[in-house]
Design a protein around this motif. Structure first.
Motif, short mmCIF file in Angstrom:
data_model
loop_
_atom_site.label_atom_id
_atom_site.label_comp_id
_atom_site.label_asym_id
_atom_site.label_seq_id
_atom_site.Cartn_x
_atom_site.Cartn_y
_atom_site.Cartn_z
N PRO A 236 98.22 -17.40 82.80
CA PRO A 236 97.22 -16.67 82.05
C PRO A 236 96.61 -15.49 82.81
CG PRO A 236 96.21 -18.62 82.94
CD PRO A 236 97.67 -18.66 83.34
N ALA A 237 96.95 -15.32 84.09
CA ALA A 237 96.45 -14.15 84.83
C ALA A 237 97.06 -12.89 84.23
CB ALA A 237 96.82 -14.28 86.30
N ARG A 238 96.37 -11.77 84.37
CA ARG A 238 96.84 -10.53 83.75
C ARG A 238 96.96 -9.37 84.72
NH1 ARG A 238 92.87 -10.45 78.50
NH2 ARG A 238 91.35 -10.09 80.12
N LEU A 239 96.56 -9.56 85.98
CA LEU A 239 96.52 -8.46 86.94
C LEU A 239 97.90 -7.93 87.28
CD1 LEU A 239 94.88 -6.65 88.84
CD2 LEU A 239 95.10 -8.45 90.58
N ARG A 240 98.04 -6.61 87.29
CA ARG A 240 99.24 -5.92 87.73
C ARG A 240 98.77 -4.79 88.64
NH1 ARG A 240 100.27 -9.62 84.77
NH2 ARG A 240 101.85 -9.75 83.14
N ALA A 241 99.49 -4.59 89.74
CA ALA A 241 99.17 -3.50 90.65
C ALA A 241 100.45 -2.94 91.24
CB ALA A 241 98.24 -3.98 91.77
N LEU A 242 100.47 -1.62 91.42
CA LEU A 242 101.63 -0.91 91.97
C LEU A 242 101.16 0.12 92.97
CD1 LEU A 242 103.22 0.18 88.57
CD2 LEU A 242 104.30 -1.41 90.14
N LEU A 243 101.97 0.33 94.01
CA LEU A 243 101.81 1.50 94.86
C LEU A 243 102.68 2.58 94.23
CD1 LEU A 243 100.95 3.06 97.40
CD2 LEU A 243 102.96 2.07 98.54
N VAL A 244 102.09 3.71 93.89
CA VAL A 244 102.82 4.80 93.24
C VAL A 244 102.73 6.02 94.15
CG1 VAL A 244 103.12 6.13 91.12
CG2 VAL A 244 102.12 3.84 91.00
N GLN A 245 103.90 6.58 94.49
CA GLN A 245 103.98 7.72 95.39
C GLN A 245 104.53 8.93 94.63
OE1 GLN A 245 106.35 4.97 97.83
NE2 GLN A 245 105.26 5.85 99.57
N PHE A 246 103.75 10.00 94.59
CA PHE A 246 104.09 11.22 93.86
C PHE A 246 104.41 12.33 94.84
CE2 PHE A 246 101.09 8.87 91.25
CZ PHE A 246 101.52 9.03 89.95
N GLU A 247 105.55 12.99 94.68
CA GLU A 247 105.83 14.21 95.45
C GLU A 247 105.01 15.35 94.85
OE1 GLU A 247 110.00 15.01 95.85
OE2 GLU A 247 110.26 13.30 97.20
N PRO A 248 104.82 16.46 95.58
CA PRO A 248 104.04 17.57 95.03
C PRO A 248 104.50 17.96 93.62
CG PRO A 248 104.51 17.99 97.33
CD PRO A 248 105.30 16.76 96.93
N GLY A 249 103.52 18.14 92.74
CA GLY A 249 103.79 18.53 91.36
C GLY A 249 104.17 17.39 90.44
N ALA A 250 104.46 16.22 90.97
CA ALA A 250 104.86 15.08 90.13
C ALA A 250 103.63 14.44 89.48
CB ALA A 250 105.60 14.04 90.97
N ARG A 251 103.86 13.86 88.30
CA ARG A 251 102.74 13.30 87.54
C ARG A 251 103.24 12.34 86.47
NH1 ARG A 251 103.82 18.60 86.70
NH2 ARG A 251 104.32 19.28 84.59
N THR A 252 102.30 11.56 85.94
CA THR A 252 102.61 10.69 84.82
C THR A 252 102.64 11.50 83.53
OG1 THR A 252 100.31 10.20 84.21
CG2 THR A 252 101.30 8.80 85.91
N ALA A 253 103.13 10.90 82.48
CA ALA A 253 102.92 11.41 81.12
C ALA A 253 101.52 10.98 80.69
CB ALA A 253 103.98 10.84 80.17
N TRP A 254 101.05 11.52 79.61
CA TRP A 254 99.82 11.03 79.00
C TRP A 254 100.04 9.56 78.65
CZ3 TRP A 254 95.37 13.65 78.97
CH2 TRP A 254 95.41 15.05 79.05
N HIS A 255 99.03 8.75 78.83
CA HIS A 255 99.15 7.34 78.49
C HIS A 255 97.76 6.70 78.37
CE1 HIS A 255 98.94 7.44 82.90
NE2 HIS A 255 98.53 6.18 82.88
N THR A 256 97.76 5.48 77.86
CA THR A 256 96.54 4.68 77.77
C THR A 256 96.84 3.28 78.31
OG1 THR A 256 97.02 3.82 75.55
CG2 THR A 256 95.78 5.90 75.67
N HIS A 257 95.79 2.53 78.57
CA HIS A 257 95.92 1.14 79.00
C HIS A 257 95.04 0.28 78.11
CE1 HIS A 257 98.04 2.21 82.70
NE2 HIS A 257 97.24 3.27 82.72
N PRO A 258 95.57 -0.79 77.53
CA PRO A 258 94.77 -1.58 76.59
C PRO A 258 93.51 -2.18 77.21
CG PRO A 258 96.83 -2.72 77.12
CD PRO A 258 96.91 -1.34 77.70
N LEU A 259 93.53 -2.45 78.52
CA LEU A 259 92.37 -3.04 79.19
C LEU A 259 91.83 -2.14 80.30
CD1 LEU A 259 93.55 -6.75 79.29
CD2 LEU A 259 91.91 -5.70 77.72
N GLY A 260 92.21 -0.86 80.28
CA GLY A 260 91.73 0.09 81.27
C GLY A 260 92.59 0.09 82.53
N GLN A 261 92.24 0.98 83.46
CA GLN A 261 92.99 1.11 84.71
C GLN A 261 92.06 1.62 85.81
OE1 GLN A 261 95.84 4.41 85.21
NE2 GLN A 261 97.31 2.91 85.99
#
Length: 131
Positions: free
Chosen positions: A34-59
Protein backbone atom coordinates in the motif's frame (compact mmCIF):
# COMPACT_ATOMS: atom_id res chain seq x y z
CA UNK A 1 16.11 -2.99 6.78
CA UNK A 2 17.14 -3.23 3.16
CA UNK A 3 20.36 -1.82 1.73
CA UNK A 4 20.47 -1.28 -2.01
CA UNK A 5 24.15 -1.30 -2.97
CA UNK A 6 25.44 1.57 -5.09
CA UNK A 7 25.52 0.51 -8.72
CA UNK A 8 22.96 -2.27 -8.30
CA UNK A 9 20.16 -0.24 -9.93
CA UNK A 10 20.61 0.59 -13.60
CA UNK A 11 20.61 4.17 -14.87
CA UNK A 12 18.53 4.44 -18.05
CA UNK A 13 17.89 7.10 -20.68
CA UNK A 14 14.57 8.86 -20.03
CA UNK A 15 11.80 8.17 -22.58
CA UNK A 16 12.08 10.53 -25.57
CA UNK A 17 8.30 10.88 -25.66
CA UNK A 18 8.37 12.77 -22.34
CA UNK A 19 11.70 14.64 -22.50
CA UNK A 20 13.67 16.97 -24.76
CA UNK A 21 17.45 16.48 -24.85
CA UNK A 22 19.59 13.92 -23.04
CA UNK A 23 18.19 12.91 -19.66
CA UNK A 24 19.16 9.96 -17.47
CA UNK A 25 17.04 8.41 -14.71
CA UNK A 26 18.13 6.23 -11.79
CA UNK A 27 15.36 4.79 -9.60
CA UNK A 28 15.83 5.35 -5.86
CA UNK A 29 12.51 4.23 -4.34
CA UNK A 30 9.76 2.04 -5.83
CA UNK A 31 7.63 1.00 -2.86
CA UNK A 32 4.99 -1.71 -3.25
CA UNK A 33 1.32 -1.11 -2.41
CA UNK A 34 0.00 0.00 0.00
CA UNK A 35 3.00 2.38 0.05
CA UNK A 36 2.97 4.91 -2.79
CA UNK A 37 6.36 6.66 -2.65
CA UNK A 38 8.44 6.83 -5.83
CA UNK A 39 11.74 8.69 -6.17
CA UNK A 40 14.25 9.05 -9.00
CA UNK A 41 17.58 10.74 -9.53
CA UNK A 42 17.14 12.62 -12.81
CA UNK A 43 20.17 14.07 -14.62
CA UNK A 44 19.62 16.69 -17.34
CA UNK A 45 22.29 17.83 -19.80
CA UNK A 46 22.24 21.56 -20.69
CA UNK A 47 18.98 22.49 -22.42
CA UNK A 48 17.29 19.18 -21.56
CA UNK A 49 13.87 19.22 -19.92
CA UNK A 50 10.67 17.34 -19.25
CA UNK A 51 7.48 17.73 -21.24
CA UNK A 52 4.57 19.47 -19.57
CA UNK A 53 3.03 17.10 -17.06
CA UNK A 54 1.00 16.76 -13.87
CA UNK A 55 1.12 14.45 -10.86
CA UNK A 56 -2.08 13.15 -9.28
CA UNK A 57 -0.67 13.56 -5.75
CA UNK A 58 1.86 16.34 -6.42
CA UNK A 59 5.65 16.27 -6.68
CA UNK A 60 8.66 17.52 -4.74
CA UNK A 61 12.05 18.16 -6.37
CA UNK A 62 15.37 18.54 -4.55
CA UNK A 63 18.03 20.10 -6.78
CA UNK A 64 21.22 18.18 -5.96
CA UNK A 65 23.61 19.71 -8.48
CA UNK A 66 23.79 22.42 -11.11
CA UNK A 67 21.23 25.00 -12.12
CA UNK A 68 17.99 24.71 -14.03
CA UNK A 69 14.58 26.03 -14.84
CA UNK A 70 11.04 25.24 -13.70
CA UNK A 71 7.67 26.57 -14.76
CA UNK A 72 4.04 26.11 -13.82
CA UNK A 73 1.38 26.71 -16.47
CA UNK A 74 0.54 30.40 -16.78
CA UNK A 75 3.47 31.52 -14.64
CA UNK A 76 6.95 32.78 -15.60
CA UNK A 77 9.96 30.48 -15.95
CA UNK A 78 11.99 30.43 -12.72
CA UNK A 79 15.66 29.65 -12.16
CA UNK A 80 16.62 27.00 -9.58
CA UNK A 81 19.97 25.82 -8.25
CA UNK A 82 21.61 23.29 -5.95
CA UNK A 83 19.83 23.05 -2.61
CA UNK A 84 16.48 24.43 -3.80
CA UNK A 85 13.33 22.43 -3.06
CA UNK A 86 10.36 22.83 -5.39
CA UNK A 87 6.87 21.60 -4.52
CA UNK A 88 4.13 21.14 -7.12
CA UNK A 89 0.52 20.70 -6.00
CA UNK A 90 -1.59 17.75 -7.15
CA UNK A 91 -2.66 18.32 -10.77
CA UNK A 92 -0.39 21.38 -11.23
CA UNK A 93 0.76 21.49 -14.87
CA UNK A 94 4.51 22.11 -14.98
CA UNK A 95 7.91 21.23 -16.43
CA UNK A 96 11.49 21.24 -15.16
CA UNK A 97 14.97 20.86 -16.59
CA UNK A 98 18.53 22.10 -16.93
CA UNK A 99 19.58 25.62 -17.81
CA UNK A 100 20.63 26.41 -21.38
CA UNK A 101 24.34 26.18 -20.55
CA UNK A 102 24.36 24.19 -17.29
CA UNK A 103 23.56 20.61 -16.38
CA UNK A 104 21.17 19.97 -13.50
CA UNK A 105 20.32 16.93 -11.40
CA UNK A 106 17.41 16.54 -9.04
CA UNK A 107 15.73 13.95 -6.92
CA UNK A 108 12.09 13.77 -7.98
CA UNK A 109 9.69 12.48 -5.31
CA UNK A 110 6.04 11.69 -5.96
CA UNK A 111 3.36 9.25 -4.88
CA UNK A 112 1.48 6.84 -7.10
CA UNK A 113 -2.31 6.93 -7.24
CA UNK A 114 -3.62 3.61 -8.58
CA UNK A 115 -0.12 3.00 -9.95
CA UNK A 116 0.07 6.37 -11.78
CA UNK A 117 2.73 8.91 -10.80
CA UNK A 118 2.52 11.31 -13.77
CA UNK A 119 0.24 12.29 -16.62
CA UNK A 120 2.38 13.40 -19.57
CA UNK A 121 1.26 16.19 -21.88
CA UNK A 122 2.78 18.18 -24.78
CA UNK A 123 6.48 18.96 -25.08
CA UNK A 124 7.83 22.33 -23.94
CA UNK A 125 8.58 24.56 -26.93
CA UNK A 126 11.84 26.48 -27.34
CA UNK A 127 9.86 29.71 -26.81
CA UNK A 128 8.35 28.41 -23.57
CA UNK A 129 11.74 27.12 -22.36
CA UNK A 130 13.40 30.48 -23.08
CA UNK A 131 10.73 32.27 -21.10
Amino acid sequence: MKIIPCGSVATKPAPEAYFTGRVLQTPIVEKEEPARLRALLVQFEPGARTAWHTHPLGQTLLIVSGAGRVQSWGEPVQEVRTGDVISFAPGEKHWHGAGPRTAMSHIAMQEALDGVTADWLEKVSEEQYSG
